[in-house]
Scaffold this active site. Structure first.
Site, PDB file in Angstrom:
ATOM      1  N   ASP A  58       0.940  -1.194  -0.334  1.00  0.00           N
ATOM      2  CA  ASP A  58      -0.401   0.227   0.322  1.00  0.00           C
ATOM      3  C   ASP A  58       0.849   0.895  -0.317  1.00  0.00           C
ATOM      4  OD1 ASP A  58      -3.431   1.233   0.864  1.00  0.00           O
ATOM      5  OD2 ASP A  58      -1.426   2.607   1.667  1.00  0.00           O
ATOM      6  N   TYR A  63       3.399   9.066  -0.474  1.00  0.00           N
ATOM      7  CA  TYR A  63       4.792   8.889   0.157  1.00  0.00           C
ATOM      8  C   TYR A  63       5.785   9.145  -0.364  1.00  0.00           C
ATOM      9  CZ  TYR A  63       0.570   6.255   2.492  1.00  0.00           C
ATOM     10  OH  TYR A  63      -0.575   6.674   3.019  1.00  0.00           O
ATOM     11  N   LYS A  88      -2.655   5.948  -4.589  1.00  0.00           N
ATOM     12  CA  LYS A  88      -3.620   7.391  -4.635  1.00  0.00           C
ATOM     13  C   LYS A  88      -3.403   8.038  -5.039  1.00  0.00           C
ATOM     14  CE  LYS A  88      -3.457   4.655  -0.061  1.00  0.00           C
ATOM     15  NZ  LYS A  88      -2.333   4.273   0.813  1.00  0.00           N
ATOM     16  N   HIS A 121      -7.270   9.562  -2.401  1.00  0.00           N
ATOM     17  CA  HIS A 121      -6.972   9.929  -0.722  1.00  0.00           C
ATOM     18  C   HIS A 121      -7.840  10.323   0.490  1.00  0.00           C
ATOM     19  CE1 HIS A 121      -1.893   9.384   1.028  1.00  0.00           C
ATOM     20  NE2 HIS A 121      -3.322   8.931   1.872  1.00  0.00           N
TER      21      HIS A 121
HETATM   22  P1  NDP Z   1       0.624   0.794  11.902  1.00  0.00           P
HETATM   23  O1  NDP Z   1      -0.328   1.061  12.714  1.00  0.00           O
HETATM   24  O2  NDP Z   1       0.901   0.475  11.147  1.00  0.00           O
HETATM   25  O3  NDP Z   1       2.099   1.150  13.047  1.00  0.00           O
HETATM   26  C1  NDP Z   1       2.839   0.921  12.256  1.00  0.00           C
HETATM   27  C2  NDP Z   1       3.760   1.118  13.919  1.00  0.00           C
HETATM   28  O4  NDP Z   1       3.829   0.480  14.220  1.00  0.00           O
HETATM   29  C3  NDP Z   1       5.385   1.855  12.962  1.00  0.00           C
HETATM   30  O5  NDP Z   1       5.957   2.705  14.078  1.00  0.00           O
HETATM   31  C4  NDP Z   1       5.849   0.102  13.305  1.00  0.00           C
HETATM   32  O6  NDP Z   1       7.527   0.040  14.344  1.00  0.00           O
HETATM   33  C5  NDP Z   1       5.599   0.150  14.493  1.00  0.00           C
HETATM   34  N1  NDP Z   1       4.920  -1.700  14.599  1.00  0.00           N
HETATM   35  C6  NDP Z   1       4.245  -2.292  13.097  1.00  0.00           C
HETATM   36  N2  NDP Z   1       4.056  -3.957  13.575  1.00  0.00           N
HETATM   37  C7  NDP Z   1       4.870  -4.166  14.834  1.00  0.00           C
HETATM   38  C8  NDP Z   1       4.509  -5.260  16.075  1.00  0.00           C
HETATM   39  N3  NDP Z   1       4.665  -6.357  15.241  1.00  0.00           N
HETATM   40  N4  NDP Z   1       5.211  -4.632  17.217  1.00  0.00           N
HETATM   41  C9  NDP Z   1       5.750  -3.978  17.607  1.00  0.00           C
HETATM   42  N5  NDP Z   1       5.825  -2.501  16.056  1.00  0.00           N
HETATM   43  C10 NDP Z   1       5.141  -2.490  15.341  1.00  0.00           C
HETATM   44  O7  NDP Z   1       0.163   2.823  11.410  1.00  0.00           O
HETATM   45  P2  NDP Z   1       0.661   3.614  10.201  1.00  0.00           P
HETATM   46  O8  NDP Z   1       0.271   4.730  10.557  1.00  0.00           O
HETATM   47  O9  NDP Z   1       1.776   2.837   9.934  1.00  0.00           O
HETATM   48  O10 NDP Z   1      -0.345   2.675   9.301  1.00  0.00           O
HETATM   49  C11 NDP Z   1       0.217   1.603   8.353  1.00  0.00           C
HETATM   50  C12 NDP Z   1      -0.066   1.706   6.147  1.00  0.00           C
HETATM   51  O11 NDP Z   1      -1.393   2.424   6.522  1.00  0.00           O
HETATM   52  C13 NDP Z   1       0.559   2.836   6.300  1.00  0.00           C
HETATM   53  O12 NDP Z   1       1.568   2.705   5.960  1.00  0.00           O
HETATM   54  C14 NDP Z   1       0.195   3.778   4.800  1.00  0.00           C
HETATM   55  O13 NDP Z   1       0.236   2.564   3.548  1.00  0.00           O
HETATM   56  C15 NDP Z   1      -1.371   3.480   5.348  1.00  0.00           C
HETATM   57  N6  NDP Z   1      -2.378   4.445   5.315  1.00  0.00           N
HETATM   58  C16 NDP Z   1      -2.421   5.315   4.598  1.00  0.00           C
HETATM   59  C17 NDP Z   1      -3.843   6.578   5.019  1.00  0.00           C
HETATM   60  C18 NDP Z   1      -4.713   7.155   4.384  1.00  0.00           C
HETATM   61  O14 NDP Z   1      -4.922   8.238   4.540  1.00  0.00           O
HETATM   62  N7  NDP Z   1      -5.014   6.602   3.129  1.00  0.00           N
HETATM   63  C19 NDP Z   1      -2.975   7.257   6.247  1.00  0.00           C
HETATM   64  C20 NDP Z   1      -2.828   6.351   6.926  1.00  0.00           C
HETATM   65  C21 NDP Z   1      -1.247   5.630   7.320  1.00  0.00           C
HETATM   66  P3  NDP Z   1       8.575   0.073  13.173  1.00  0.00           P
HETATM   67  O15 NDP Z   1       8.593   0.394  11.373  1.00  0.00           O
HETATM   68  O16 NDP Z   1       9.722   0.789  13.313  1.00  0.00           O
HETATM   69  O17 NDP Z   1       8.800  -1.677  12.572  1.00  0.00           O
END
Ligand code: NDP
Length: 287
Positions: A58, A63, A88, A121
């Site tokens: 995604d 991004y 998006k 988006h």
């Molecule tokens: P998430 O809920 O996916 O959380 C991501 C965070 O959690 C990062 O800091 C990551 O750290 C940590 N993490 C991931 N897996 C674990 C685990 N197993 N244990 C502990 N910590 C963990 O939030 P996001 O906001 O990044 O959302 C995910 C995706 O959603 C985005 O990447 C994007 O593709 C999408 N998105 C879409 C939006 C929209 O408007 N359509 C808005 C926001 C997000 P680390 O990377 O350091 O491992």
């Protein structure tokens, strides 16, 4: 940078797919790549994900890593048609003609000749209906396999429906146990629209929740796995983001256990309509 070719034989998890309204299969779990702006780190994370069995990525124009997504796909031995790519159109590129142009730019950056899922988006006032009409045209022209939207409340969707020949088949919204989106979820189901959860782990903030910790201990899984399983049992698609290989792998290992009805109810009761991101009714971005 040398990218190691991924052998499909190393595959560790088979991720099930949801059948969308037009019969296209969309994996229930994909890698979210927001904030992966370090080129090497991004390609490494995407390559690892494909190696572990992920078949969906995604991304978004916003991004700034569509090139890296294309590169990771080309470097892998997984055939392109087995990978579900979402991107998006960003807010400043919305409107009918603008969206068609933005799509072309995304295709070029990705280096692909079709995109699986293309989304509005955010519902930019006065523009989001025309943006979706352009997405619909891309679908008619078979440049995308699935038309969709993101961050649309029910009232946005109702406006889109008034002009659409084909309803959006996916709505990607913020969703996690603190924001369970029950009403929107029922509405999407009625309209044959799949829900994808962004920030499915609540950006990591909810991983220390006591109820989730207790359930995780009981089922012998991590809190992240419990949350991702909760999404799956609610028939929602998740796109957790991680650049950490062991977490990328851990997040995919959620199809080999089940939460009981009682555990699901306890997780449902954590809802407090709490957002970690913006509300689609109030989302001015200064970029
Ligand atoms: P998430 O809920 O996916 O959380 C991501 C965070 O959690 C990062 O800091 C990551 O750290 C940590 N993490 C991931 N897996 C674990 C685990 N197993 N244990 C502990 N910590 C963990 O939030 P996001 O906001 O990044 O959302 C995910 C995706 O959603 C985005 O990447 C994007 O593709 C999408 N998105 C879409 C939006 C929209 O408007 N359509 C808005 C926001 C997000 P680390 O990377 O350091 O491992």
């Amino acid at each position: 940078m040398k990218i190691e070719k991924i052998g499909v034989s190393k595959l560790t998890v088979v991720i099930p797919s949801k059948i969308l309204a037009n019969g296209v299969n969309m994996p229930y779990l994909g890698l979210g790549v927001y904030k992966m702006t370090n080129r090497e780190e991004a390609i490494q994370a995407m390559s690892k994900a494909l190696e572990f069995g992920y078949r969906a990525i995604d991304t978004a124009a916003l991004y700034y890593n569509e090139e890296e997504v294309g590169e990771a796909i080309r470097a892998s031995e997984v055939p392109r048609e087995e990978i579900f790519v979402t991107t998006k159109v960003w807010n400043t590129d919305q409107g009918y003609d603008e969206t068609l142009r933005a799509f072309e730019t995304s295709m070029k950056k990705l280096g692909l000749d079709y995109i699986d899922l293309y989304l509005t988006h955010w519902p930019v006032e006065e523009k989001f209906v025309d943006t979706y009409r352009a997405i619909e045209r891309l679908y008619e022209e078979r440049l995308i396999r699935v038309p969709g939207v993101s961050n649309h409340h029910i009232h946005h969707l109702e406006k889109v429906f008034l002009k659409a020949n084909v309803k959006p088949m996916v709505n990607q919204v913020e969703m996690h146990p603190y924001l369970s989106q029950e009403q929107l979820s029922a509405f999407c189901k009625e309209n044959e629209m799949a829900l994808t959860a962004w920030s499915p782990l609540g950006r990591g903030v909810i991983l220390q929740d006591e109820t989730i910790l207790a359930i995780a201990e009981k089922v012998g899984k991590s809190t992240a796995q419990v949350i991702l399983r909760w999404h799956y049992q609610h028939d929602s698609i998740s796109i957790p983001k991680s650049v950490t290989p062991c977490r990328i792998k851990e997040n995919a290992q959620v199809f080999d256990f089940e939460l009981s009805k009682e555990q699901m109810t306890r997780l449902d009761q954590l809802n407090k309509n709490q957002r970690f991101g913006k509300n689609p009714d109030n989302f001015n971005f200064d970029f």
